[in-house]
Design an enzyme around this catalytic site. Structure first.
Site: not given
Ligand code: TRP
Length: 330
Positions: A113, A195, A198
């Site tokens: 992140k 994966k 979103k």
């Protein structure tokens, strides 16, 4: 005998996907009778990235509506908003003092992140796993259903719990990861080796839980497969088809062999249509309930207020015990 305690949460980032539903929510629904379940909206975790304030509020309520629409019964489960139970941030501070910088620096999600949000590497992002540990340990959760990406955080939670217990005596339950019996990781439709996320840049890669039936059909039709034209499970060499089989299998509760059997001799066209229809059929009633709940803000409020209160009762007992143990005057 007391039921085992489960705790989990989802961040209020909006735009949940079919992956979130099949990978998390649908499993939670299966557990609600057997376990004493706490399901929260991890709104404080959502603050580690920048949000529009109104959007965060909206996403939080939407997520509660989705929990209920997906089949979680608010009478059986404690459904609550993390920020409404102050003990989460209170415990988080204490546990920060029992977690080492070195441990947090090793978290792969932090590194990941931090590289994606290089302009906002805030300390919350760094200590986020401690807040997550607090969520779990406050309720003496026995089991935590988490995806692969959260496994390391759960390991850290166990380490923190054991460390605290060894200093102050038995305080926290050391939780285990709960691995769903079925539960393939849902991959992207365009990029089936990553994966379904979103945050994907390509809308065709993901099925949103709020996608219309037409969009769902269109996206499955365009899903990446391979040139063999044979419905056969082979994750290595046929990631696209295998992913579609995983989705179909979870919805229809079928094994990969059963699916191969069902579609033997049929090409990808028929198979993709069947997968799309299965998804549409599953999502339609959820969407209907979701939209009607969103209109009923009073009902939503009643649901989370009831959950908040139950969570608060349990969490505040734990926080006083912890305060006492570490030497705060209570
Ligand atoms: N960190 C989790 C995620 O991003 C969400 C979360 C917050 C969570 N607290 C939790 C999950 C406690 C399980 C248990 O997906």
């Amino acid at each position: 005998m007391d039921k085992k305690v489960i705790l989990s949460g989802i961040q209020a980032t909006g735009n949940l996907t079919l992956g979130n539903y099949l990978g998390a929510l649908s499993n939670w629904v299966e557990m609600q009778d057997e376990y004493n379940c706490y399901y929260m909206i991890a709104d404080l975790h959502t603050l580690t990235i920048r949000n529009e304030p109104d959007a965060l509020r909206k996403h939080t309520l939407e997520l509660i509506a989705l929990y209920i629409a997906a089949g979680l019964d608010p009478d059986k489960n404690t459904i609550f908003i993390q920020s409404h139970v102050p003990a989460h941030t209170e415990l988080s501070w204490i546990l920060n003092c029992y977690t080492y910088m070195g441990e947090l620096s090793r978290m792969t999600q932090f590194k990941d992140k931090a590289s994606k949000h290089a302009d906002n590497i805030n300390s919350g992002l760094f200590t986020y796993p401690v807040l997550m540990a607090s969520d779990i340990l406050l309720y003496n959760a026995d089991l935590v259903p988490v995806g692969e990406d959260q496994r390391q955080h759960l390991e850290l939670t166990r380490d923190i719990a054991q460390r605290f217990n060894s200093i102050y005596g038995d305080t926290f339950t050391v939780p285990d990861a709960y691995i769903a019996k079925v539960g393939a990781k849902i991959m992207g439709l365009q990029n089936p080796t990553a994966k379904m996320s979103k945050s994907s840049q390509d809308p065709m890669d993901i099925i949103l839980l709020t996608d219309s039936p037409e969009d769902i059909r269109k996206k499955f039709k365009k899903a990446v497969t391979d040139s063999e034209n044979c419905v056969r499970y082979d994750k290595e060499n046929k990631p696209g088809v295998s992913n579609l089989m995983g989705i179909y299998g979870m919805i229809k509760k079928k094994t990969m062999e059963e699916i191969e059997e069902e579609f033997s001799g049929q090409g990808y066209g028929a198979f993709k249509t069947a997968v799309a229809e299965a998804v549409v059929e599953r999502l339609e009633p959820i969407q209907a309930k979701y939209y009607s709940l969103l209109e009923d803000t009073e009902k939503l409020k009643q649901i989370y207020e009831k959950g908040d209160k139950k969570a608060e009762e349990r969490a505040s007992k734990m926080i006083s015990e912890v305060y006492k143990k570490v030497g705060l005057v209570v």
